[in-house]
Design a protein around this motif. Structure first.
Motif, PDB file in Angstrom:
ATOM      1  N   GLU A   1      -3.650   0.704   5.888  1.00  0.00           N
ATOM      2  CA  GLU A   1      -2.946   1.256   4.871  1.00  0.00           C
ATOM      3  C   GLU A   1      -3.650   1.185   3.649  1.00  0.00           C
ATOM      4  OE1 GLU A   1       0.229   2.905   5.417  1.00  0.00           O
ATOM      5  OE2 GLU A   1       0.277   2.431   7.336  1.00  0.00           O
ATOM      6  N   PRO A   2      -3.484   2.430   2.974  1.00  0.00           N
ATOM      7  CA  PRO A   2      -3.898   2.081   1.260  1.00  0.00           C
ATOM      8  C   PRO A   2      -2.863   1.318   0.765  1.00  0.00           C
ATOM      9  CG  PRO A   2      -3.670   4.595   2.049  1.00  0.00           C
ATOM     10  CD  PRO A   2      -3.495   3.860   3.175  1.00  0.00           C
ATOM     11  N   CYS A   3      -3.464   0.481  -0.202  1.00  0.00           N
ATOM     12  CA  CYS A   3      -2.371  -0.433  -0.960  1.00  0.00           C
ATOM     13  C   CYS A   3      -2.330  -0.334  -2.447  1.00  0.00           C
ATOM     14  CB  CYS A   3      -2.583  -1.768  -0.473  1.00  0.00           C
ATOM     15  SG  CYS A   3      -4.256  -2.566  -0.895  1.00  0.00           S
ATOM     16  N   GLN A   4      -1.226  -0.828  -3.184  1.00  0.00           N
ATOM     17  CA  GLN A   4      -1.241  -0.658  -4.471  1.00  0.00           C
ATOM     18  C   GLN A   4      -0.630  -2.019  -4.969  1.00  0.00           C
ATOM     19  OE1 GLN A   4       0.987   1.471  -2.781  1.00  0.00           O
ATOM     20  NE2 GLN A   4      -0.405   3.075  -2.605  1.00  0.00           N
ATOM     21  N   ILE A   5      -1.366  -2.331  -6.328  1.00  0.00           N
ATOM     22  CA  ILE A   5      -0.932  -3.231  -6.830  1.00  0.00           C
ATOM     23  C   ILE A   5      -0.395  -2.901  -8.289  1.00  0.00           C
ATOM     24  CG2 ILE A   5      -1.245  -5.281  -8.553  1.00  0.00           C
ATOM     25  CD1 ILE A   5      -3.310  -6.199  -6.333  1.00  0.00           C
ATOM     26  N   VAL A   6       0.864  -3.110  -8.709  1.00  0.00           N
ATOM     27  CA  VAL A   6       1.416  -2.483 -10.035  1.00  0.00           C
ATOM     28  C   VAL A   6       1.721  -3.358 -10.883  1.00  0.00           C
ATOM     29  CG1 VAL A   6       3.379  -1.009 -10.806  1.00  0.00           C
ATOM     30  CG2 VAL A   6       2.739  -0.658  -8.449  1.00  0.00           C
ATOM     31  N   GLU A   7       1.194  -3.329 -11.966  1.00  0.00           N
ATOM     32  CA  GLU A   7       1.345  -4.226 -13.261  1.00  0.00           C
ATOM     33  C   GLU A   7       2.165  -3.694 -14.120  1.00  0.00           C
ATOM     34  OE1 GLU A   7      -0.598  -7.651 -16.310  1.00  0.00           O
ATOM     35  OE2 GLU A   7      -1.863  -6.331 -15.098  1.00  0.00           O
ATOM     36  N   ALA A   8       3.390  -4.195 -14.672  1.00  0.00           N
ATOM     37  CA  ALA A   8       4.327  -3.811 -15.646  1.00  0.00           C
ATOM     38  C   ALA A   8       4.209  -4.486 -16.904  1.00  0.00           C
ATOM     39  CB  ALA A   8       5.777  -3.818 -15.450  1.00  0.00           C
ATOM     40  N   GLY A   9       3.537  -3.868 -17.885  1.00  0.00           N
ATOM     41  CA  GLY A   9       3.297  -4.457 -19.238  1.00  0.00           C
ATOM     42  C   GLY A   9       1.798  -5.143 -19.086  1.00  0.00           C
TER      43      GLY A   9
ATOM     44  N   PHE B   1      -4.757   0.386  -8.192  1.00  0.00           N
ATOM     45  CA  PHE B   1      -4.120  -0.551  -9.272  1.00  0.00           C
ATOM     46  C   PHE B   1      -3.462   0.466 -10.372  1.00  0.00           C
ATOM     47  CE2 PHE B   1      -3.640  -3.802 -12.409  1.00  0.00           C
ATOM     48  CZ  PHE B   1      -3.456  -5.056 -11.844  1.00  0.00           C
ATOM     49  N   LEU B   2      -2.375   0.189 -10.358  1.00  0.00           N
ATOM     50  CA  LEU B   2      -1.438   0.892 -11.324  1.00  0.00           C
ATOM     51  C   LEU B   2      -0.913   0.093 -12.352  1.00  0.00           C
ATOM     52  CD1 LEU B   2       0.161   3.830 -11.677  1.00  0.00           C
ATOM     53  CD2 LEU B   2       1.993   2.815 -10.300  1.00  0.00           C
ATOM     54  N   ILE B   3      -0.907   0.538 -13.649  1.00  0.00           N
ATOM     55  CA  ILE B   3      -0.494  -0.146 -14.786  1.00  0.00           C
ATOM     56  C   ILE B   3       0.644   0.721 -15.425  1.00  0.00           C
ATOM     57  CG2 ILE B   3      -1.012  -1.015 -17.137  1.00  0.00           C
ATOM     58  CD1 ILE B   3      -3.735  -1.681 -16.242  1.00  0.00           C
ATOM     59  N   ILE B   4       1.825   0.233 -15.644  1.00  0.00           N
ATOM     60  CA  ILE B   4       2.888   0.822 -16.032  1.00  0.00           C
ATOM     61  C   ILE B   4       3.082   0.243 -17.738  1.00  0.00           C
ATOM     62  CG2 ILE B   4       5.472   1.297 -16.321  1.00  0.00           C
ATOM     63  CD1 ILE B   4       5.498   0.967 -13.330  1.00  0.00           C
TER      64      ILE B   4
ATOM     65  N   ASN C   1       3.125   0.468  -1.296  1.00  0.00           N
ATOM     66  CA  ASN C   1       2.701  -0.367  -0.185  1.00  0.00           C
ATOM     67  C   ASN C   1       1.938  -1.644  -1.007  1.00  0.00           C
ATOM     68  OD1 ASN C   1       1.940  -1.721   2.244  1.00  0.00           O
ATOM     69  ND2 ASN C   1       0.137  -0.224   2.198  1.00  0.00           N
ATOM     70  N   GLY C   2       2.623  -2.484  -1.399  1.00  0.00           N
ATOM     71  CA  GLY C   2       1.950  -3.588  -2.102  1.00  0.00           C
ATOM     72  C   GLY C   2       2.751  -4.534  -2.890  1.00  0.00           C
ATOM     73  N   VAL C   3       2.213  -4.822  -4.172  1.00  0.00           N
ATOM     74  CA  VAL C   3       2.739  -5.814  -4.724  1.00  0.00           C
ATOM     75  C   VAL C   3       3.293  -5.111  -6.130  1.00  0.00           C
ATOM     76  CG1 VAL C   3       2.381  -8.148  -6.119  1.00  0.00           C
ATOM     77  CG2 VAL C   3       1.484  -7.652  -3.989  1.00  0.00           C
ATOM     78  N   ILE C   4       4.141  -5.465  -6.826  1.00  0.00           N
ATOM     79  CA  ILE C   4       4.686  -5.181  -8.068  1.00  0.00           C
ATOM     80  C   ILE C   4       4.935  -6.368  -8.987  1.00  0.00           C
ATOM     81  CG2 ILE C   4       6.511  -4.191  -9.833  1.00  0.00           C
ATOM     82  CD1 ILE C   4       7.143  -2.296  -7.014  1.00  0.00           C
ATOM     83  N   TYR C   5       4.173  -6.569  -9.967  1.00  0.00           N
ATOM     84  CA  TYR C   5       4.280  -8.008 -10.730  1.00  0.00           C
ATOM     85  C   TYR C   5       4.106  -7.626 -12.294  1.00  0.00           C
ATOM     86  CZ  TYR C   5      -0.319  -8.134 -12.154  1.00  0.00           C
ATOM     87  OH  TYR C   5      -1.909  -7.935 -12.748  1.00  0.00           O
ATOM     88  N   SER C   6       4.625  -8.790 -12.977  1.00  0.00           N
ATOM     89  CA  SER C   6       4.622  -8.643 -14.466  1.00  0.00           C
ATOM     90  C   SER C   6       4.502 -10.004 -15.026  1.00  0.00           C
ATOM     91  CB  SER C   6       5.679  -7.996 -15.017  1.00  0.00           C
ATOM     92  OG  SER C   6       5.719  -8.233 -16.111  1.00  0.00           O
ATOM     93  N   ASN C   7       3.780 -10.285 -15.945  1.00  0.00           N
ATOM     94  CA  ASN C   7       3.696 -11.674 -16.645  1.00  0.00           C
ATOM     95  C   ASN C   7       3.899 -11.497 -18.062  1.00  0.00           C
ATOM     96  OD1 ASN C   7       2.606 -14.372 -16.745  1.00  0.00           O
ATOM     97  ND2 ASN C   7       0.929 -13.321 -17.997  1.00  0.00           N
ATOM     98  N   GLU C   8       4.813 -12.230 -18.449  1.00  0.00           N
ATOM     99  CA  GLU C   8       5.229 -12.511 -19.760  1.00  0.00           C
ATOM    100  C   GLU C   8       5.945 -11.281 -20.448  1.00  0.00           C
ATOM    101  OE1 GLU C   8       3.886 -15.196 -22.214  1.00  0.00           O
ATOM    102  OE2 GLU C   8       2.989 -16.568 -20.741  1.00  0.00           O
ATOM    103  N   LEU C   9       6.615 -10.487 -19.634  1.00  0.00           N
ATOM    104  CA  LEU C   9       7.304  -9.094 -20.067  1.00  0.00           C
ATOM    105  C   LEU C   9       8.549  -9.312 -20.689  1.00  0.00           C
ATOM    106  CD1 LEU C   9       6.632  -6.094 -20.336  1.00  0.00           C
ATOM    107  CD2 LEU C   9       7.712  -5.826 -17.967  1.00  0.00           C
TER     108      LEU C   9
END
Length: 188
Positions: free
Chosen positions: A76-84, A111-114, A150-158
């Motif tokens: 499968e195609p996959c995504q990583i989403v970083e918020a902030g 890779f998606l950046i919000i 289909n992947g991971v959503i993460y954030s650091n120090e948001l």
């Protein structure tokens, strides 16, 4: 400073403002907010430092962990989403690790950046230019265009950078009140 005058003018027009509004202006005013202006030093000699600013290890460790999860659906195609993503350094470290050490994941990755701030998106695009084909930006979750990730959503120090309201309890009046910011002798 110009920001002081902007906040003071708002208080003069509207009356005391909430702490959340004060924080919003101080941190995110488009021209003068702390996170909007370029040149803020992050690192040991700057205003603050984080695990991202002391080296690439944190991003590499996240890349290793995320790759383990993303390998569970190899076709499968996959995504990583970083918020902030702040200045994009964590994304750079993570993508660098995946490209070098987990090419099977990197090749099928979006890779998606919000990021709602245009100035930060601009700095992120500059820092992450070598990964432009893998990256996509949105200003909010509703713009991701994906009904599911289909992947991971993460954030650091948001969360610690979100404007907050502060409330107190008036014991004598048996009621809650909201703290605010007002002007006194042209100071807050």
């Amino acid at each position: 400073s110009p920001l002081h005058d902007i906040i003071a003018d708002e208080i003069r027009r509207l009356g005391p403002i909430s702490i959340a509004r004060f924080m919003e202006l101080c941190l995110y005013h488009p021209d003068h907010g702390y996170y909007e202006t370029d040149g803020r030093a992050i690192g040991r000699s700057g205003d603050f430092f984080t695990s991202v600013s002391v080296g690439s290890l944190f991003g590499e460790l996240l890349g290793w962990r995320f790759a383990q999860w993303l390998r569970e659906n190899p076709s499968e195609p996959c995504q990583i989403v970083e918020a902030g993503a702040h200045d994009g350094q964590l994304a750079l470290d993570l993508l660098g690790f995946l490209e070098k050490s987990r090419p099977d994941v990197f090749e099928r990755l979006e890779f998606l950046i919000i990021e709602p701030s245009e100035s930060r998106r601009s700095r992120q695009r500059e820092r992450l230019a070598s990964y432009a084909k893998t990256l996509r930006w949105t200003t909010g979750w509703n713009e991701t265009g994906a009904p599911e990730i289909n992947g991971v959503i993460y954030s650091n120090e948001l969360l610690d950078a979100f404007p907050i309201d502060q409330f107190g309890w008036d014991k004598a009046g048996q009621t809650w009140f909201r703290f605010g910011v007002d002007l006194l002798n042209n100071g807050f």
